[in-house]
Design a protein around this motif. Structure first.
Motif: not given
Length: 127
Positions: A69-96
């Motif tokens: 569960k600890q490893r799963l939690g760490m993986a979730l935090l890593g995926v969350k970071l990458l997902l939200f950084l990618g989402l913010v980048s996509a929002l600002f570069f693709r949408m006005n």
């Protein structure tokens, strides 16, 4: 910190966050100062980020959590970071999007967490 206290704090902050977003949306419509779509998107973005962060931290730091569960939690935090950084980048570069409105929506969670902490009542230290 007990799980019930953590859950109560999480729900209190989300309630304040929702109320602040609603008030900001009403105020922005009345004054035509902020773009409501970007404001709401920023608020929802931070609400989801806060929820995933809360779950991941709870899984990693729980004293009764297994290694898996600890490893799963760490993986979730890593995926969350990458997902939200990618989402913010996509929002600002693709949408006005209006950046100021988005940042006001994001900042409403910070204000909600301060209000949630101040309204939680006195905290007693064991020292």
């Amino acid at each position: 910190m007990t799980p019930s206290l953590t859950s109560a704090y999480f729900l209190r902050v989300l309630a304040w966050h929702s109320l602040l977003l609603l008030l900001l949306l009403i105020g922005s419509q009345a004054m035509h100062a902020l773009e409501p779509g970007a404001l709401l998107l920023g608020g929802v973005f931070m609400g989801l980020n806060f929820g995933l962060l809360s779950v991941g931290i709870r899984w990693v730091l729980s004293p009764t959590a297994s290694r898996k569960k600890q490893r799963l939690g760490m993986a979730l935090l890593g995926v969350k970071l990458l997902l939200f950084l990618g989402l913010v980048s996509a929002l600002f570069f693709r949408m006005n999007l209006d950046g100021v409105s988005f940042v006001v929506g994001v900042s409403s969670l910070l204000v909600a967490s301060v209000i949630g902490t101040l309204t939680s009542g006195p905290s007693y230290s064991s020292t």
